[in-house]
Design a protein around this motif. Structure first.
Motif, PDB file in Angstrom:
ATOM      1  N   LYS A  16      56.830  43.931  45.694  1.00  0.00           N
ATOM      2  CA  LYS A  16      56.596  44.456  45.422  1.00  0.00           C
ATOM      3  C   LYS A  16      54.894  44.721  44.686  1.00  0.00           C
ATOM      4  CE  LYS A  16      60.404  48.015  44.734  1.00  0.00           C
ATOM      5  NZ  LYS A  16      61.090  47.683  45.415  1.00  0.00           N
ATOM      6  N   VAL A  17      53.996  45.741  45.225  1.00  0.00           N
ATOM      7  CA  VAL A  17      52.797  46.020  44.394  1.00  0.00           C
ATOM      8  C   VAL A  17      52.596  46.703  43.207  1.00  0.00           C
ATOM      9  CG1 VAL A  17      49.906  46.339  45.038  1.00  0.00           C
ATOM     10  CG2 VAL A  17      51.826  45.192  46.761  1.00  0.00           C
ATOM     11  N   ALA A  18      52.550  46.618  41.948  1.00  0.00           N
ATOM     12  CA  ALA A  18      52.019  48.119  40.994  1.00  0.00           C
ATOM     13  C   ALA A  18      51.018  47.866  40.584  1.00  0.00           C
ATOM     14  CB  ALA A  18      52.102  46.837  40.152  1.00  0.00           C
ATOM     15  N   GLY A  19      50.739  48.820  41.210  1.00  0.00           N
ATOM     16  CA  GLY A  19      49.217  50.002  41.724  1.00  0.00           C
ATOM     17  C   GLY A  19      48.142  50.466  39.903  1.00  0.00           C
ATOM     18  N   GLY A  20      49.228  49.858  39.007  1.00  0.00           N
ATOM     19  CA  GLY A  20      48.219  49.869  37.963  1.00  0.00           C
ATOM     20  C   GLY A  20      48.041  48.518  37.368  1.00  0.00           C
ATOM     21  N   GLN A  21      48.993  47.315  38.219  1.00  0.00           N
ATOM     22  CA  GLN A  21      48.099  46.511  37.152  1.00  0.00           C
ATOM     23  C   GLN A  21      47.141  45.540  37.805  1.00  0.00           C
ATOM     24  OE1 GLN A  21      49.977  44.677  34.729  1.00  0.00           O
ATOM     25  NE2 GLN A  21      51.013  46.972  34.750  1.00  0.00           N
ATOM     26  N   ASP A  22      46.188  45.640  37.317  1.00  0.00           N
ATOM     27  CA  ASP A  22      44.449  45.269  37.697  1.00  0.00           C
ATOM     28  C   ASP A  22      45.079  43.697  38.298  1.00  0.00           C
ATOM     29  OD1 ASP A  22      41.873  45.204  37.693  1.00  0.00           O
ATOM     30  OD2 ASP A  22      41.981  43.544  36.664  1.00  0.00           O
ATOM     31  N   HIS A  23      45.814  42.892  37.581  1.00  0.00           N
ATOM     32  CA  HIS A  23      46.132  41.393  38.775  1.00  0.00           C
ATOM     33  C   HIS A  23      46.461  41.720  39.714  1.00  0.00           C
ATOM     34  CE1 HIS A  23      49.629  42.085  35.819  1.00  0.00           C
ATOM     35  NE2 HIS A  23      49.929  40.912  36.669  1.00  0.00           N
ATOM     36  N   GLU A  32      43.631  39.728  51.235  1.00  0.00           N
ATOM     37  CA  GLU A  32      43.841  41.146  52.428  1.00  0.00           C
ATOM     38  C   GLU A  32      42.194  41.497  52.755  1.00  0.00           C
ATOM     39  OE1 GLU A  32      46.178  42.670  53.802  1.00  0.00           O
ATOM     40  OE2 GLU A  32      47.634  41.497  53.204  1.00  0.00           O
ATOM     41  N   GLY A  33      41.613  40.649  51.639  1.00  0.00           N
ATOM     42  CA  GLY A  33      40.045  41.081  51.903  1.00  0.00           C
ATOM     43  C   GLY A  33      39.796  42.149  51.778  1.00  0.00           C
ATOM     44  N   VAL A  34      39.758  42.882  51.292  1.00  0.00           N
ATOM     45  CA  VAL A  34      39.545  44.271  50.909  1.00  0.00           C
ATOM     46  C   VAL A  34      39.311  44.513  49.268  1.00  0.00           C
ATOM     47  CG1 VAL A  34      40.705  44.724  53.485  1.00  0.00           C
ATOM     48  CG2 VAL A  34      42.041  44.930  50.536  1.00  0.00           C
ATOM     49  N   SER A  35      39.016  45.969  49.197  1.00  0.00           N
ATOM     50  CA  SER A  35      38.406  45.808  47.950  1.00  0.00           C
ATOM     51  C   SER A  35      40.036  46.471  46.724  1.00  0.00           C
ATOM     52  CB  SER A  35      37.891  47.341  47.839  1.00  0.00           C
ATOM     53  OG  SER A  35      38.194  48.466  48.660  1.00  0.00           O
ATOM     54  N   LYS A  36      39.179  46.770  45.780  1.00  0.00           N
ATOM     55  CA  LYS A  36      40.849  47.244  44.856  1.00  0.00           C
ATOM     56  C   LYS A  36      40.934  48.243  44.983  1.00  0.00           C
ATOM     57  CE  LYS A  36      39.167  45.673  40.908  1.00  0.00           C
ATOM     58  NZ  LYS A  36      39.345  45.550  39.717  1.00  0.00           N
ATOM     59  N   GLU A  37      40.168  49.030  45.709  1.00  0.00           N
ATOM     60  CA  GLU A  37      40.133  50.239  45.853  1.00  0.00           C
ATOM     61  C   GLU A  37      40.940  50.822  46.907  1.00  0.00           C
ATOM     62  OE1 GLU A  37      40.250  54.118  44.433  1.00  0.00           O
ATOM     63  OE2 GLU A  37      39.385  52.625  43.217  1.00  0.00           O
ATOM     64  N   THR A  38      40.840  50.299  48.104  1.00  0.00           N
ATOM     65  CA  THR A  38      41.142  50.426  49.575  1.00  0.00           C
ATOM     66  C   THR A  38      42.421  49.569  48.638  1.00  0.00           C
ATOM     67  OG1 THR A  38      39.452  49.567  50.282  1.00  0.00           O
ATOM     68  CG2 THR A  38      41.147  48.987  51.284  1.00  0.00           C
ATOM     69  N   VAL A  39      42.938  48.921  48.447  1.00  0.00           N
ATOM     70  CA  VAL A  39      44.773  48.272  47.553  1.00  0.00           C
ATOM     71  C   VAL A  39      45.300  50.000  47.070  1.00  0.00           C
ATOM     72  CG1 VAL A  39      45.718  46.996  46.270  1.00  0.00           C
ATOM     73  CG2 VAL A  39      44.342  46.111  47.580  1.00  0.00           C
ATOM     74  N   LYS A  40      44.843  50.076  45.722  1.00  0.00           N
ATOM     75  CA  LYS A  40      45.515  51.427  45.044  1.00  0.00           C
ATOM     76  C   LYS A  40      44.985  52.350  46.353  1.00  0.00           C
ATOM     77  CE  LYS A  40      43.485  49.842  40.505  1.00  0.00           C
ATOM     78  NZ  LYS A  40      42.324  50.743  39.560  1.00  0.00           N
ATOM     79  N   LYS A  41      44.502  53.093  47.024  1.00  0.00           N
ATOM     80  CA  LYS A  41      45.099  53.666  48.104  1.00  0.00           C
ATOM     81  C   LYS A  41      46.166  53.856  49.053  1.00  0.00           C
ATOM     82  CE  LYS A  41      40.103  55.368  48.354  1.00  0.00           C
ATOM     83  NZ  LYS A  41      38.269  55.798  49.004  1.00  0.00           N
ATOM     84  N   SER A  49      55.942  48.981  48.261  1.00  0.00           N
ATOM     85  CA  SER A  49      56.101  47.958  49.386  1.00  0.00           C
ATOM     86  C   SER A  49      55.528  47.028  49.647  1.00  0.00           C
ATOM     87  CB  SER A  49      56.893  48.962  49.624  1.00  0.00           C
ATOM     88  OG  SER A  49      57.320  47.261  51.320  1.00  0.00           O
ATOM     89  N   ARG A  50      55.160  45.749  49.176  1.00  0.00           N
ATOM     90  CA  ARG A  50      54.382  45.093  49.599  1.00  0.00           C
ATOM     91  C   ARG A  50      53.746  44.982  51.364  1.00  0.00           C
ATOM     92  NH1 ARG A  50      51.134  41.459  46.269  1.00  0.00           N
ATOM     93  NH2 ARG A  50      52.959  41.638  44.743  1.00  0.00           N
ATOM     94  N   LYS A  51      54.959  44.980  51.864  1.00  0.00           N
ATOM     95  CA  LYS A  51      54.784  45.353  53.290  1.00  0.00           C
ATOM     96  C   LYS A  51      54.333  46.305  53.669  1.00  0.00           C
ATOM     97  CE  LYS A  51      58.778  41.582  54.402  1.00  0.00           C
ATOM     98  NZ  LYS A  51      59.933  41.999  55.445  1.00  0.00           N
ATOM     99  N   LYS A  52      54.271  47.805  53.345  1.00  0.00           N
ATOM    100  CA  LYS A  52      54.100  48.449  53.384  1.00  0.00           C
ATOM    101  C   LYS A  52      52.612  49.205  53.283  1.00  0.00           C
ATOM    102  CE  LYS A  52      58.348  51.449  53.625  1.00  0.00           C
ATOM    103  NZ  LYS A  52      59.120  52.157  53.280  1.00  0.00           N
ATOM    104  N   VAL A  53      52.091  48.074  51.923  1.00  0.00           N
ATOM    105  CA  VAL A  53      51.408  48.404  51.742  1.00  0.00           C
ATOM    106  C   VAL A  53      50.167  46.868  52.292  1.00  0.00           C
ATOM    107  CG1 VAL A  53      49.193  47.477  49.977  1.00  0.00           C
ATOM    108  CG2 VAL A  53      51.053  49.022  49.151  1.00  0.00           C
ATOM    109  N   GLU A  54      50.182  46.394  53.303  1.00  0.00           N
ATOM    110  CA  GLU A  54      49.813  45.584  53.608  1.00  0.00           C
ATOM    111  C   GLU A  54      49.170  46.329  55.541  1.00  0.00           C
ATOM    112  OE1 GLU A  54      51.067  41.924  53.429  1.00  0.00           O
ATOM    113  OE2 GLU A  54      50.933  41.206  51.628  1.00  0.00           O
TER     114      GLU A  54
END
Length: 60
Positions: A16-23, A32-41, A49-54
């Protein structure tokens, strides 16, 4: 399969990716070579889910 634990004995869920955890957001963004904002979105639209986020990141 045994789940990893913290020094306090708490279970960690690496699937899992905790969207509220900056690290976690920073790690996924660098990986993934993208911005933090892209990951949060991606977390917001696909869930944590890490697989779904990726998959969400790779679609854009």
């Amino acid at each position: 399969m045994k789940m990893a634990t913290t020094s306090r004995g708490r279970a960690l869920d690496r699937a899992k990716v905790a969207g509220g955890q900056d690290h976690e957001v920073r790690y996924e963004a660098k990986k993934e070579g993208v911005s933090k904002e892209t990951v949060k979105k991606a977390v917001k639209s696909a869930g944590n889910s890490r697989k779904k986020v990726e998959a969400e990141i790779s679609r854009h």
